[in-house]
Structures are given as structure tokens and as C-alpha cells.
Design a protein around this motif. Structure first.
Motif, PDB file in Angstrom:
ATOM      1  N   ASP A 110      -1.333   4.126 -14.808  1.00 45.69           N
ATOM      2  CA  ASP A 110      -0.924   5.309 -13.497  1.00 45.69           C
ATOM      3  C   ASP A 110      -1.909   5.749 -13.351  1.00 45.69           C
ATOM      4  O   ASP A 110      -2.323   7.418 -14.215  1.00 45.69           O
ATOM      5  CB  ASP A 110      -0.365   6.010 -15.224  1.00 45.69           C
ATOM      6  CG  ASP A 110       0.938   7.112 -14.064  1.00 45.69           C
ATOM      7  OD1 ASP A 110       1.374   7.598 -13.203  1.00 45.69           O
ATOM      8  OD2 ASP A 110       0.862   8.180 -14.850  1.00 45.69           O
ATOM      9  N   MET A 111      -2.764   5.356 -12.641  1.00 48.50           N
ATOM     10  CA  MET A 111      -3.818   5.883 -12.068  1.00 48.50           C
ATOM     11  C   MET A 111      -3.589   6.983 -10.551  1.00 48.50           C
ATOM     12  O   MET A 111      -2.824   6.911 -10.285  1.00 48.50           O
ATOM     13  CB  MET A 111      -4.887   4.812 -11.460  1.00 48.50           C
ATOM     14  CG  MET A 111      -5.452   3.651 -12.360  1.00 48.50           C
ATOM     15  SD  MET A 111      -6.518   2.806 -11.147  1.00 48.50           S
ATOM     16  CE  MET A 111      -6.918   1.975 -12.484  1.00 48.50           C
ATOM     17  N   LYS A 112      -4.646   7.895 -11.231  1.00 51.03           N
ATOM     18  CA  LYS A 112      -4.935   9.806 -10.364  1.00 51.03           C
ATOM     19  C   LYS A 112      -5.586   9.451  -9.394  1.00 51.03           C
ATOM     20  O   LYS A 112      -7.408   9.696  -9.927  1.00 51.03           O
ATOM     21  CB  LYS A 112      -4.284  10.594 -11.365  1.00 51.03           C
ATOM     22  CG  LYS A 112      -3.864  10.345 -11.966  1.00 51.03           C
ATOM     23  CD  LYS A 112      -1.594  10.233 -11.010  1.00 51.03           C
ATOM     24  CE  LYS A 112      -0.681  11.190 -11.826  1.00 51.03           C
ATOM     25  NZ  LYS A 112      -0.215   9.770 -12.903  1.00 51.03           N
ATOM     26  N   PRO A 113      -5.541  10.228  -8.040  1.00 47.70           N
ATOM     27  CA  PRO A 113      -4.512  10.012  -7.591  1.00 47.70           C
ATOM     28  C   PRO A 113      -4.062   8.578  -7.033  1.00 47.70           C
ATOM     29  O   PRO A 113      -4.363   7.711  -6.959  1.00 47.70           O
ATOM     30  CB  PRO A 113      -4.858  10.722  -6.587  1.00 47.70           C
ATOM     31  CG  PRO A 113      -6.328  10.502  -6.253  1.00 47.70           C
ATOM     32  CD  PRO A 113      -6.990   9.976  -7.235  1.00 47.70           C
ATOM     33  N   ARG A 114      -2.901   8.607  -6.331  1.00 48.52           N
ATOM     34  CA  ARG A 114      -2.792   7.695  -6.289  1.00 48.52           C
ATOM     35  C   ARG A 114      -3.216   7.289  -4.548  1.00 48.52           C
ATOM     36  O   ARG A 114      -2.356   8.659  -3.616  1.00 48.52           O
ATOM     37  CB  ARG A 114      -0.385   7.140  -5.894  1.00 48.52           C
ATOM     38  CG  ARG A 114       0.153   6.873  -6.496  1.00 48.52           C
ATOM     39  CD  ARG A 114      -0.347   5.633  -8.081  1.00 48.52           C
ATOM     40  NE  ARG A 114       0.552   5.277  -8.431  1.00 48.52           N
ATOM     41  CZ  ARG A 114       0.958   5.708 -10.018  1.00 48.52           C
ATOM     42  NH1 ARG A 114      -0.222   6.996 -10.446  1.00 48.52           N
ATOM     43  NH2 ARG A 114       1.695   5.862 -10.788  1.00 48.52           N
ATOM     44  N   VAL A 115      -3.543   5.914  -4.797  1.00 45.12           N
ATOM     45  CA  VAL A 115      -3.873   5.851  -2.728  1.00 45.12           C
ATOM     46  C   VAL A 115      -3.330   5.171  -2.195  1.00 45.12           C
ATOM     47  O   VAL A 115      -2.193   4.389  -2.726  1.00 45.12           O
ATOM     48  CB  VAL A 115      -5.294   4.734  -3.072  1.00 45.12           C
ATOM     49  CG1 VAL A 115      -5.916   4.924  -1.501  1.00 45.12           C
ATOM     50  CG2 VAL A 115      -6.151   5.810  -4.030  1.00 45.12           C
ATOM     51  N   PRO A 116      -3.172   5.250  -0.873  1.00 42.85           N
ATOM     52  CA  PRO A 116      -1.776   5.344  -0.290  1.00 42.85           C
ATOM     53  C   PRO A 116      -2.678   3.625   0.297  1.00 42.85           C
ATOM     54  O   PRO A 116      -3.063   3.827   2.032  1.00 42.85           O
ATOM     55  CB  PRO A 116      -1.205   6.097   1.107  1.00 42.85           C
ATOM     56  CG  PRO A 116      -2.176   6.743   1.147  1.00 42.85           C
ATOM     57  CD  PRO A 116      -3.414   6.904  -0.388  1.00 42.85           C
TER      58      PRO A 116
ATOM     59  N   SER B 250      -3.012  -1.952  -5.785  1.00 38.81           N
ATOM     60  CA  SER B 250      -2.015  -1.629  -5.424  1.00 38.81           C
ATOM     61  C   SER B 250      -0.904  -1.782  -7.176  1.00 38.81           C
ATOM     62  O   SER B 250      -0.421  -0.515  -7.947  1.00 38.81           O
ATOM     63  CB  SER B 250      -0.634  -1.325  -4.801  1.00 38.81           C
ATOM     64  OG  SER B 250       0.633  -1.248  -5.212  1.00 38.81           O
ATOM     65  N   LEU B 251      -1.206  -2.823  -7.637  1.00 41.38           N
ATOM     66  CA  LEU B 251      -0.622  -3.112  -8.924  1.00 41.38           C
ATOM     67  C   LEU B 251      -1.315  -2.583 -10.072  1.00 41.38           C
ATOM     68  O   LEU B 251      -1.348  -2.296 -10.420  1.00 41.38           O
ATOM     69  CB  LEU B 251      -0.254  -5.200  -9.208  1.00 41.38           C
ATOM     70  CG  LEU B 251       0.789  -5.367  -8.106  1.00 41.38           C
ATOM     71  CD1 LEU B 251       0.445  -6.692  -8.612  1.00 41.38           C
ATOM     72  CD2 LEU B 251       1.815  -4.701  -8.596  1.00 41.38           C
ATOM     73  N   CYS B 252      -2.876  -2.844 -10.288  1.00 39.41           N
ATOM     74  CA  CYS B 252      -3.299  -2.031 -11.086  1.00 39.41           C
ATOM     75  C   CYS B 252      -3.333  -0.537 -11.770  1.00 39.41           C
ATOM     76  O   CYS B 252      -3.245   0.004 -12.507  1.00 39.41           O
ATOM     77  CB  CYS B 252      -4.857  -2.309 -10.418  1.00 39.41           C
ATOM     78  SG  CYS B 252      -5.685  -3.914 -10.899  1.00 39.41           S
TER      79      CYS B 252
END
Length: 573
Positions: free
Chosen positions: A400-406, A393-395
Motif C-alpha cells: 500500500d505504498m504512497k503515492p501510487r505511481v502510474p 507495481s505489485l510491490c
């Protein structure tokens, strides 16, 4: 550390803290402490929960946690320093330093295996941790015994044919370091790494902890969400497996370590590409070599784009990769693991993960930007791993990685899967049990059984309740007990299972936690099989300490690992 820099593009601090909390709570972890380094400067700190449940002490960036297998990078870096000093060689067989390292089941390993082979998990020896770690994560033998025990490990695959993660080989590396330096591996590590780098709250022995009490306590989580204290891990300087997991550290010290490693790595790369030699010797000499690719960790590299490999104490992944956290407990709990950064530029992550009784850790480094993420927790690996998903999550926020994985959804899924392990074990246990009218004769089994190669002794005896508290007309469901290597905490009661097979399956998952058997959640591990000779006398005892007798067919050179056989040496205990 320096002042926190909060100006990072795309990093939503409040949402990150909220997600950390949700992931921690999904696993029921007592506490987590984490930190981020970016472009060589601290960028984020966060800690929550209780480092000590009894006192309700909240952790901070200086709270000491065992980092388990994240210690392996310290061990390989110590080797690199000793290679630079001329005391060790990456190319010489390990047996030239430890003549007693003579592998029984594959002589090629002791004849040819180098420090590179041992540190990159390339020996092919089976990682049979239960041969030396018993209930309550207690070590069955001392550190001085681990070379002989390692020499007697069965073979899982041919030498240098596959990646087989094995704590024993790092234990042997620790013995090599001790032998050439004539002092313990922890002492060498402190002299060569901790003190020069200013890692003032990093330790290799619990006895050396500072008096301030800012130390995390280890916990397991019971089914009702309450905490069960499990004590500090026995692995430390001088113990078996010391080279695999002896270090205890803090978020701040781990960020200092990560920064020093990446700076040394960069400097060594510049020296290699330039004819000009530095006037001053670089710190952590040879660390760039330990972080270079040595062994692919997947059987078919064409299955994934980018790199998924192991160096010497470091994993190497090109993000996006489904093999992040590949030795985290979550990897077995999530058949479809999260993949961060699928629509973002590829990025090399050099990382490691750690798990031992009551503690978990994750460390990612990104050399391109001198960035690092560290997450520490005091929670049992058997319930899933919050550090793995918090680190990812921190990585993804940091870059600003896309897409944000929940990732909190994956945490909930992993935690739920962990809860299904116990009923699945009970189901397997019931299905495999054969109904029989056989009334076992207890004296057939009572006695002492030994495996001299692995230095294990099992004493089987009549349970005290059976022999003293019950009359002959009453039935004791657990008439026998056994103990391993005469350790008081390595004792369990046996109930008859089928024919000459007896079982010590706990009564519930919580019962397994209280008995220190959380790592025995596989049917073969809770069965003792007695074997008769041609005359009908019980002559041997078989115990599948590998926990299943084999490995998924990842490679055509994998072998079946047979149960460990113990010979009966006495019918009287």
C-alpha cells in the motif's frame, strides 16, 4: 503452493490485473506470469498472453521460463553450502581452485580475487559479453573455454574499487563449483538446492524439461507487433556463463525458493544472535551471508538515502530508491525512472533481475514480512522490460505504498524510447560515414584474423554473390562477408563504410531481429576496422566488442576499453 490468501490491506486485485495487462501490452510482450508471497503464504497469481504463440497456449504458475540472471542467487547459495561443507572458502583466492585463472591485464585479480569478489562484481574486469555471445545469442566458445577467456578480459577499473556487473565472473564461479565437486554446476545445484527444497519444475538443461510441454517459448517483437520466435537460450548447464544464468523455473517454484531463502536467512540471524546452537542444521546454510551488503552499486552513496548495494547474487535497496531494476533494460530507457513508496515507510528489498534473448525476469524479496514478488516474461530485452515495472507495481500494491505511481505510463515511455534506438543508430552511422572515391581492393582484407586470448577467429571472404553472381562491371554493395569461429549463424555481409572500415549494419530494426543482432544497436559494434602496418599491408582487424570504448565517469579509476585487436594470420581462408 498453499491456497491463495486474498485478504491483504490495500491490494486491489482487479486494478492490479488491469495494470499488468497495460504494461505487458505497452511492451508487446507475448506473455507474463507473476505471483506474490506475503507472510510466507501465496497471496496472488496472475498469468496472461501466450507462452507459445503458435499453439496459443496460455501460461500458468507452473509454466517454465528461463530466469537469466536471477540464477546468480542460486549460484551464490550453492557456494555457501559448499563453504559450510568445507569444500570451498570465501577467503581463498579463486586461482587456488583454478590455477589457470591468471588475469593478463591485471595480475592482482587472479592473485587476490576470492569468491566474494567474483560474486559481488568487484574484480574490475570489463563485462565484454560480445566477446563470447554472438548473433542470435549464440555462444562463440564452450564452457570449458570461459576461464581462459575471462583471464584475458580487459580492465575497466582497479580491483575492488567499484561495482562492475560481469557475467564472466559468475561463469568462473561455476567452474570453481564444478572443479571441487567433480560434476557440473547444474548437477550440484540440483543435489544441494532443487531437490531438498522441492523445486520440482526447476531445471538447468532444456533436455530435461518435462513431457507436459508447459514451457514458454522465447520471442522478439517486430515493429508491426508480430512475434518472431528466437528459440531457447543456449546458456545452460555446461555452457559458457552457466553460473550467471543457467536456471529455468516457474512462478510457483520461485516463490518456494524465495520463502526458503528468507526462512533460512531469519534462522541464521537468530542463531548468530543466540548462544544456543540449533539441534538440526538449518537449510541453505550461509545464505544470509550471500544476501548481506558487499559492494555499493553507485559511485557516490551520499546521492541517495538508504542502501543501494549488491551482495552475492542479490541487489539490496532501501525503498524508495531510483536504482530499483538497475540492470533491467528499462534503466537505460528511462533517464528519470519511477520511484515507488516516496511517502511510505522505508522498506528493504533484496532482489534481482534477469534478461536474455527472448526472456525477462524480476524477483523481489522482503525479509521483514517474508514477502516476495516474482514476474516472468517471454519477450526480448531490446524492446524494454515488462517484468521490471510489473514487479514494482505489485510491490507498491502489496505494501500500500504512497503515492501510487502510474507505472504503465513509464512502460509506454520506455517502449517508445526503445523504438528510437534504431533511427538514432542510423543517424550516427550516416553522420560518421565519410564520402570517399576509394575503390577498395578486396584482397587487401580477405583472410583470417585471430585473438588467441579471447579465443576468437574472424574469417573475411568474398561474398558468394559478389564472386559468382555478378560480372566485373556490376557493383555489389556487400562484396565481403565475415564469420566468427566458423559458426554458420555468426556470418554477416560487409559493405564499405570509410577508408579501411567496413560495416554490417542491418537494413532495419526488424532485419536486426531476424539476423539475431538486436544486441548490436551501437555504432562501434557494427564496424570492423582494418589496420595497416608501415608497409601499407593490412595486418590487423579492430572490433570494439565493448560497444563504445569506455564507461561514464562514475569513478576516477575507470579506464578506456580499447577495441579488440585481431592479428592477421593468413591471407587465404
Amino acid at each position: 503452493m498453499d491456497a491463495i490468501n486474498t485478504e491483504i490491506k490495500g491490494f486491489d486485485w482487479e486494478s492490479v490485473r488491469a495494470q499488468i495487462g497495460r504494461i505487458r501490452q505497452a511492451f508487446g510482450a507475448s506473455s507474463v506470469a507473476c505471483g506474490v508471497l506475503h507472510r510466507g503464504k501465496p497471496a496472488f497469481h496472475h498469468a496472461e498472453g501466450f507462452a507459445d504463440v503458435r499453439t496459443q497456449r496460455v501460461p500458468d504458475a507452473d509454466t517454465i521460463y528461463p530466469i537469466a540472471s536471477c540464477s546468480k542467487a542460486f549460484t551464490s547459495a550453492t557456494c555457501a553450502i559448499l563453504v559450510d561443507e568445507g569444500l570451498l572458502s570465501w577467503d581463498r583466492p579463486v586461482s587456488s581452485y583454478l590455477p589457470e585463472f591468471q588475469t593478463v591485464h591485471n595480475a592482482e585479480v587472479s592473485q587476490r580475487a576470492t569468491l566474494v569478489d567474483l560474486c559481488s562484481h568487484s574484480t574490475g574486469l570489463a563485462p565484454m559479453d560480445h566477446a563470447i555471445i554472438g548473433f542470435h545469442d549464440e555462444y562463440l566458445n564452450d564452457g570449458v573455454d570461459q576461464v581462459k577467456i575471462s583471464s584475458n578480459l580487459p580492465v575497466l577499473c582497479d580491483f575492488r574499487t567499484a561495482f562492475v556487473y560481469n557475467n564472466f565472473t559468475y561463469g568462473v564461479v561455476g567452474e570453481v563449483i564444478s572443479r571441487v565437486c567433480n560434476k557440473s554446476i547444474g548437477s550440484v545445484m540440483a543435489d544441494k538446492i532443487f531437490e531438498p527444497l522441492g523445486l520440482l519444475r526447476t531445471y538447468v538443461r532444456t533436455a530435461d524439461y518435462p513431457p507436459d510441454g508447459n514451457v514458454a517459448k522465447g520471442y522478439s517483437v517486430l515493429d508491426d507487433g508480430s512475434f518472431l520466435a528466437v528459440g531457447d537460450p543456449e546458456i545452460q548447464d555446461g555452457s559458457a556463463h552457466a553460473g550467471a544464468g543457467l536456471v529455468r523455473s516457474t512462478v510457483n517454484d520461485m516463490l518456494r525458493w524465495a520463502k526458503a531463502v528468507m526462512q533460512a536467512e531469519k534462522q541464521q540471524e537468530l542463531v548468530t544472535s543466540s548462544q544456543d546452537m540449533p539441534v538440526k542444521k538449518p537449510p541453505l546454510p550461509g545464505v544470509a551471508f550471500t544476501r548481506s551488503e558487499q559492494r555499493c552499486i553507485i559511485s557516490d552513496p551520499t546521492e541517495a538515502e538508504g542502501e543501494n548495494s549488491y551482495g552475492l547474487g542479490w541487489f539490496r535497496h532501501t525503498i524508495p530508491s531510483q536504482w530499483l531494476g538497475s540492470i533491467s533494460p528499462n534503466f537505460m530507457l528511462l533517464p528519470d525512472p519511477p520511484v515507488i513508496g516516496q511517502h511510505s515507510p522505508e522498506r528493504l528489498a533484496i532482489s534481482h533481475y534477469g534478461a536474455m534473448g527472448g526472456f525477462l525476469s524480476a524477483l523481489y524479496t522482503f525479509p521483514e514480512t517474508c514477502s516476495a514478488v516474482v514476474v516472468l516474461a517471454n519477450s526480448s530485452p531490446s524492446r524494454g522490460d515488462p517484468t521490471d515495472l510489473i514487479a514494482q507495481s505489485l510491490c507498491q500494491e502489496l505494501f500500500d505504498m504512497k503515492p501510487r505511481v502510474p507505472l504503465e505510463l513509464f512502460a509506454l515511455r520506455a517502449a517508445e524510447t526503445s523504438r528510437l534506438i534504431w533511427p538514432a543508430l542510423v543517424h550516427s552511422w550516416v553522420l560518421a560515414r565519410e564520402k570517399t572515391d576509394m575503390v577498395p581492393v578486396l584482397t587487401d582484407y580477405i583472410g583470417t584474423y585471430r585473438n588467441s586470448g579471447l579465443q576468437l577467429r574472424i574469417d573475411v571472404f568474398e561474398s558468394q554473390r559478389s564472386s559468382k553472381c555478378l560480372g566485373r562491371q556490376q557493383h555489389d554493395p556487400e562484396p565481403l562477408s565475415f564469420t566468427v569461429n566458423s559458426h554458420a549463424r555468426q556470418t554477416a555481409k560487409l559493405k564499405h563504410y570509410q577508408l579501411d572500415v567496413w560495416t554490417f549494419l542491418p537494413n532495419s530494426r526488424d532485419d536486426a531481429s531476424r539476423k539475431g543482432m538486436e544486441l548490436y544497436m551501437a555504432l562501434p559494434l557494427v564496424l570492423l576496422s582494418f589496420v595497416r602496418d608501415k608497409t601499407g599491408q593490412v595486418r590487423w582487424l579492430d572490433w570494439d566488442l565493448y560497444g563504445g570504448g569506455g564507461q561514464p565517469e562514475l569513478h576516477d579509476v575507470y579506464y578506456i576499453v580499447d577495441p579488440v585487436r585481431f592479428e592477421r594470420v593468413s591471407s587465404l581462408v
